[in-house]
Design a protein around this motif. Structure first.
Motif, PDB file in Angstrom:
ATOM      1  N   LYS A   1      45.877  68.927  42.822  1.00  0.00           N
ATOM      2  CA  LYS A   1      46.464  70.284  42.845  1.00  0.00           C
ATOM      3  C   LYS A   1      45.821  71.199  41.815  1.00  0.00           C
ATOM      4  CE  LYS A   1      50.128  69.274  45.487  1.00  0.00           C
ATOM      5  NZ  LYS A   1      51.193  69.853  46.156  1.00  0.00           N
ATOM      6  N   LEU A   2      44.608  70.849  41.382  1.00  0.00           N
ATOM      7  CA  LEU A   2      44.009  71.611  40.290  1.00  0.00           C
ATOM      8  C   LEU A   2      43.827  73.083  40.629  1.00  0.00           C
ATOM      9  CD1 LEU A   2      41.371  69.027  39.047  1.00  0.00           C
ATOM     10  CD2 LEU A   2      43.475  69.709  37.909  1.00  0.00           C
ATOM     11  N   SER A   3      43.442  73.312  41.876  1.00  0.00           N
ATOM     12  CA  SER A   3      43.176  74.687  42.280  1.00  0.00           C
ATOM     13  C   SER A   3      44.458  75.524  42.209  1.00  0.00           C
ATOM     14  CB  SER A   3      42.601  74.633  43.685  1.00  0.00           C
ATOM     15  OG  SER A   3      42.591  75.876  44.230  1.00  0.00           O
ATOM     16  N   GLU A   4      45.527  74.971  42.746  1.00  0.00           N
ATOM     17  CA  GLU A   4      46.816  75.683  42.729  1.00  0.00           C
ATOM     18  C   GLU A   4      47.310  75.897  41.285  1.00  0.00           C
ATOM     19  OE1 GLU A   4      49.955  73.572  44.744  1.00  0.00           O
ATOM     20  OE2 GLU A   4      51.462  74.997  44.011  1.00  0.00           O
ATOM     21  N   ILE A   5      47.176  74.855  40.462  1.00  0.00           N
ATOM     22  CA  ILE A   5      47.651  74.963  39.077  1.00  0.00           C
ATOM     23  C   ILE A   5      46.907  76.089  38.357  1.00  0.00           C
ATOM     24  CG2 ILE A   5      47.657  73.755  36.833  1.00  0.00           C
ATOM     25  CD1 ILE A   5      48.011  71.112  38.512  1.00  0.00           C
ATOM     26  N   ARG A   6      45.595  76.087  38.522  1.00  0.00           N
ATOM     27  CA  ARG A   6      44.760  77.093  37.862  1.00  0.00           C
ATOM     28  C   ARG A   6      45.144  78.504  38.320  1.00  0.00           C
ATOM     29  NH1 ARG A   6      40.401  79.620  39.713  1.00  0.00           N
ATOM     30  NH2 ARG A   6      38.861  80.360  38.194  1.00  0.00           N
ATOM     31  N   GLU A   7      45.208  78.658  39.650  1.00  0.00           N
ATOM     32  CA  GLU A   7      45.509  79.997  40.178  1.00  0.00           C
ATOM     33  C   GLU A   7      46.888  80.486  39.764  1.00  0.00           C
ATOM     34  OE1 GLU A   7      44.505  79.854  44.401  1.00  0.00           O
ATOM     35  OE2 GLU A   7      42.529  79.255  43.620  1.00  0.00           O
ATOM     36  N   GLN A   8      47.857  79.609  39.832  1.00  0.00           N
ATOM     37  CA  GLN A   8      49.221  80.029  39.515  1.00  0.00           C
ATOM     38  C   GLN A   8      49.367  80.373  38.041  1.00  0.00           C
ATOM     39  OE1 GLN A   8      51.542  80.636  41.582  1.00  0.00           O
ATOM     40  NE2 GLN A   8      51.363  79.356  43.392  1.00  0.00           N
ATOM     41  N   LEU A   9      48.719  79.598  37.176  1.00  0.00           N
ATOM     42  CA  LEU A   9      48.848  79.888  35.743  1.00  0.00           C
ATOM     43  C   LEU A   9      48.110  81.182  35.388  1.00  0.00           C
ATOM     44  CD1 LEU A   9      48.591  76.322  34.140  1.00  0.00           C
ATOM     45  CD2 LEU A   9      50.629  77.758  34.343  1.00  0.00           C
ATOM     46  N   LEU A  10      46.936  81.389  36.001  1.00  0.00           N
ATOM     47  CA  LEU A  10      46.215  82.644  35.753  1.00  0.00           C
ATOM     48  C   LEU A  10      47.036  83.826  36.258  1.00  0.00           C
ATOM     49  CD1 LEU A  10      42.531  81.612  36.649  1.00  0.00           C
ATOM     50  CD2 LEU A  10      43.388  82.308  34.387  1.00  0.00           C
ATOM     51  N   ALA A  11      47.571  83.684  37.487  1.00  0.00           N
ATOM     52  CA  ALA A  11      48.392  84.770  38.052  1.00  0.00           C
ATOM     53  C   ALA A  11      49.643  84.996  37.215  1.00  0.00           C
ATOM     54  CB  ALA A  11      48.768  84.443  39.495  1.00  0.00           C
ATOM     55  N   GLY A  12      50.131  83.929  36.596  1.00  0.00           N
ATOM     56  CA  GLY A  12      51.342  84.037  35.776  1.00  0.00           C
ATOM     57  C   GLY A  12      51.078  84.629  34.397  1.00  0.00           C
ATOM     58  N   GLY A  13      49.817  84.863  34.087  1.00  0.00           N
ATOM     59  CA  GLY A  13      49.506  85.556  32.837  1.00  0.00           C
ATOM     60  C   GLY A  13      48.994  84.667  31.714  1.00  0.00           C
ATOM     61  N   MET A  14      48.631  83.411  32.022  1.00  0.00           N
ATOM     62  CA  MET A  14      48.083  82.563  30.959  1.00  0.00           C
ATOM     63  C   MET A  14      46.625  82.967  30.707  1.00  0.00           C
ATOM     64  SD  MET A  14      47.903  78.404  30.741  1.00  0.00           S
ATOM     65  CE  MET A  14      49.550  78.031  30.193  1.00  0.00           C
ATOM     66  N   ALA A  15      46.211  82.949  29.444  1.00  0.00           N
ATOM     67  CA  ALA A  15      44.843  83.365  29.098  1.00  0.00           C
ATOM     68  C   ALA A  15      43.818  82.446  29.768  1.00  0.00           C
ATOM     69  CB  ALA A  15      44.659  83.340  27.591  1.00  0.00           C
ATOM     70  N   ALA A  16      42.748  83.057  30.292  1.00  0.00           N
ATOM     71  CA  ALA A  16      41.736  82.311  31.045  1.00  0.00           C
ATOM     72  C   ALA A  16      41.028  81.265  30.185  1.00  0.00           C
ATOM     73  CB  ALA A  16      40.715  83.284  31.622  1.00  0.00           C
ATOM     74  N   ASP A  17      40.978  81.496  28.883  1.00  0.00           N
ATOM     75  CA  ASP A  17      40.274  80.537  28.021  1.00  0.00           C
ATOM     76  C   ASP A  17      41.225  79.521  27.368  1.00  0.00           C
ATOM     77  OD1 ASP A  17      41.584  82.186  26.274  1.00  0.00           O
ATOM     78  OD2 ASP A  17      39.822  82.642  25.024  1.00  0.00           O
ATOM     79  N   THR A  18      42.429  79.399  27.901  1.00  0.00           N
ATOM     80  CA  THR A  18      43.370  78.403  27.361  1.00  0.00           C
ATOM     81  C   THR A  18      42.760  77.006  27.492  1.00  0.00           C
ATOM     82  OG1 THR A  18      45.235  79.775  28.028  1.00  0.00           O
ATOM     83  CG2 THR A  18      45.715  77.456  27.568  1.00  0.00           C
ATOM     84  N   PRO A  19      42.724  76.252  26.393  1.00  0.00           N
ATOM     85  CA  PRO A  19      42.124  74.910  26.465  1.00  0.00           C
ATOM     86  C   PRO A  19      42.892  73.966  27.386  1.00  0.00           C
ATOM     87  CG  PRO A  19      42.313  75.654  24.191  1.00  0.00           C
ATOM     88  CD  PRO A  19      43.096  76.630  25.029  1.00  0.00           C
ATOM     89  N   VAL A  20      42.138  73.088  28.035  1.00  0.00           N
ATOM     90  CA  VAL A  20      42.721  72.087  28.941  1.00  0.00           C
ATOM     91  C   VAL A  20      42.079  70.735  28.630  1.00  0.00           C
ATOM     92  CG1 VAL A  20      42.908  71.348  31.367  1.00  0.00           C
ATOM     93  CG2 VAL A  20      43.067  73.778  30.808  1.00  0.00           C
ATOM     94  N   ALA A  21      42.898  69.700  28.560  1.00  0.00           N
ATOM     95  CA  ALA A  21      42.358  68.334  28.465  1.00  0.00           C
ATOM     96  C   ALA A  21      42.862  67.560  29.672  1.00  0.00           C
ATOM     97  CB  ALA A  21      42.815  67.667  27.178  1.00  0.00           C
ATOM     98  N   MET A  22      41.952  66.852  30.339  1.00  0.00           N
ATOM     99  CA  MET A  22      42.350  66.050  31.504  1.00  0.00           C
ATOM    100  C   MET A  22      42.072  64.598  31.143  1.00  0.00           C
ATOM    101  SD  MET A  22      40.823  68.589  34.425  1.00  0.00           S
ATOM    102  CE  MET A  22      39.489  69.363  33.511  1.00  0.00           C
ATOM    103  N   ILE A  23      43.115  63.791  31.177  1.00  0.00           N
ATOM    104  CA  ILE A  23      42.992  62.424  30.658  1.00  0.00           C
ATOM    105  C   ILE A  23      43.320  61.425  31.757  1.00  0.00           C
ATOM    106  CG2 ILE A  23      43.752  60.838  28.836  1.00  0.00           C
ATOM    107  CD1 ILE A  23      44.843  63.825  27.691  1.00  0.00           C
ATOM    108  N   GLU A  24      42.317  60.634  32.072  1.00  0.00           N
ATOM    109  CA  GLU A  24      42.438  59.659  33.181  1.00  0.00           C
ATOM    110  C   GLU A  24      42.663  58.275  32.580  1.00  0.00           C
ATOM    111  OE1 GLU A  24      39.139  60.016  36.186  1.00  0.00           O
ATOM    112  OE2 GLU A  24      38.832  57.930  35.623  1.00  0.00           O
ATOM    113  N   ASN A  25      43.564  57.509  33.181  1.00  0.00           N
ATOM    114  CA  ASN A  25      43.838  56.128  32.735  1.00  0.00           C
ATOM    115  C   ASN A  25      44.117  56.026  31.234  1.00  0.00           C
ATOM    116  OD1 ASN A  25      43.698  54.505  35.150  1.00  0.00           O
ATOM    117  ND2 ASN A  25      41.571  55.151  35.259  1.00  0.00           N
TER     118      ASN A  25
END
Ligand code: SAH
Length: 254
Positions: free
Chosen positions: A172-196
Motif C-alpha cells: 500500500k506504499l503508493s496509497e500511504i504516500r499519496e494520502q499523507l502528502l494530500a493530508g499535509g505531511m512535508a514531502a521530505d519527512t524521513p521514512v524508514a522501512m524495516i523488513e524482518n
C-alpha cells in the motif's frame, strides 16, 4: 484441570525477545497453535506439546479463523492447556482481543501475554527512538490493511505530529504516500522501512515521503515489514543526531 488458553505474543522474531511469561506458558502447554510469523525457534521452550501450525498470511492458503476458534475450544474441553502463539503482541493487529472474547463467552479461561510488537522492535533495531523529546511527542500504530475497507483519517495522521508506525503497508506504499502528502505531511519527512525486524536477515531502507515508493521498489522491500514515518526515522543515519537534538539540551535532560 489446567484447561485454559494462553494468548501469547512471541515477539518480532529474535527468540531472545520472548518474555519469561511466554516461556512459562510454552513449558506448560499441551498444545501450541502457532502463527506463521512466529520464529519456530521459540518452540524449544515446549516440554511436550503438540504443535499445530495455523498460519494466515495475507494472500496465502490460510486456516480459517472459525476453525482456529473451534480448535482452541475443543482442546480446552478436553482439559488441555493451549498456547495460541502469535507474532509480536497478540493484541496489536493480532486478533488477540477477538479470540479472547470469543473464548470467554464460551466459559474458557484465557490469559493474555504481551509480546514485543514488530513496530517497536523494528525501530529499536535501527536505533530509531519512536518518541524523542522536542522531536516526536507520541507514536501512532496503524495498519494499512483492512478487511472492511474502512478509511483512516489521513489528514489527522499527517498533521498529528506523532511518529507513524505502519503495519502491513508493503502493498500500500503508493496509497500511504499519496494520502499523507494530500493530508499535509512535508514531502521530505524521513521514512524508514524495516523488513524482518530483529531476525538475522533484517534489512532496512531509509528514504523520505516523496521517494519511499520508488526506493522500496529498487530495494525490493518485502513483507513482513514496518514503516516508520516521522522526523525520528532519520536517526542514526543522518544529521539528526549530529545536529544536536532539542532533547539533548541541558534543561531537558534534567
Ligand atoms: N501482532 C503482530 C502484527 C501482526 S500483523 C505484532 O504485534 O507485531 C503482520 C504485520 O506485522 C506484517 O505485515 C508487518 O507489517 C508486521 N511485522 C510482523 N513481524 C515483523 C517483522 N519481524 N519485521 C517487520 N515487520 C513485521
Amino acid at each position: 484441570m489446567n484447561a485454559k488458553v494462553w494468548l501469547v505474543g512471541a515477539g518480532p522474531g529474535d527468540p531472545e525477545l520472548l518474555t519469561l511469561k511466554a516461556v512459562r506458558a510454552l513449558r506448560e502447554a499441551d498444545v501450541v497453535l502457532i502463527d506463521d510469523l512466529v520464529n519456530p525457534a521459540v518452540l524449544e521452550h515446549c516440554s511436550n506439546a503438540r504443535i499445530i501450525p495455523v498460519g494466515k498470511r495475507g494472500g496465502c492458503r490460510s486456516t480459517p479463523q472459525a476453525f482456529i476458534h473451534r480448535l482452541m475450544l475443543r482442546y480446552t474441553r478436553h482439559g488441555k492447556c493451549v498456547v495460541r502463539l502469535k507474532g509480536g503482541d497478540p493484541c496489536i493487529f493480532g486478533r488477540g482481543g477477538e479470540e479472547a472474547q470469543w473464548l470467554r463467552e464460551r466459559g474458557v479461561k484465557v490469559e493474555l501475554v504481551n509480546g514485543i510488537t514488530a513496530g517497536l522492535a523494528g525501530a529499536t533495531q535501527c536505533d530509531i527512538p519512536l518518541t524523542l523529546r522536542g522531536v516526536a511527542r507520541g507514536v501512532t500504530l496503524v495498519t494499512a490493511h483492512t478487511q472492511d475497507d474502512s478509511s483512516l483519517n489521513w489528514q489527522a495522521l499527517a498533521q498529528g505530529g506523532t511518529t507513524l508506525v505502519i503495519y502491513m503497508g508493503v502493498a500500500k506504499l503508493s496509497e500511504i504516500r499519496e494520502q499523507l502528502l494530500a493530508g499535509g505531511m512535508a514531502a521530505d519527512t524521513p521514512v524508514a522501512m524495516i523488513e524482518n525486524a530483529s531476525l538475522p536477515y533484517q534489512r532496512e531502507c531509509r528514504s523520505d515521503l516523496t521517494a519511499m515508493e520508488e526506493d522500496a521498489l529498487s530495494f525490493q522491500l518485502k513483507s513482513p515489514a514496518i514503516l516508520v514515518i516521522g522526523a525520528v526515522a532519520a536517526c542514526a543515519t543522518s544529521s539528526l543526531w549530529e545536529r544536536g537534538l532539542p532533547a539533548m539540551t541541558a534543561d531537558q535532560s534534567a
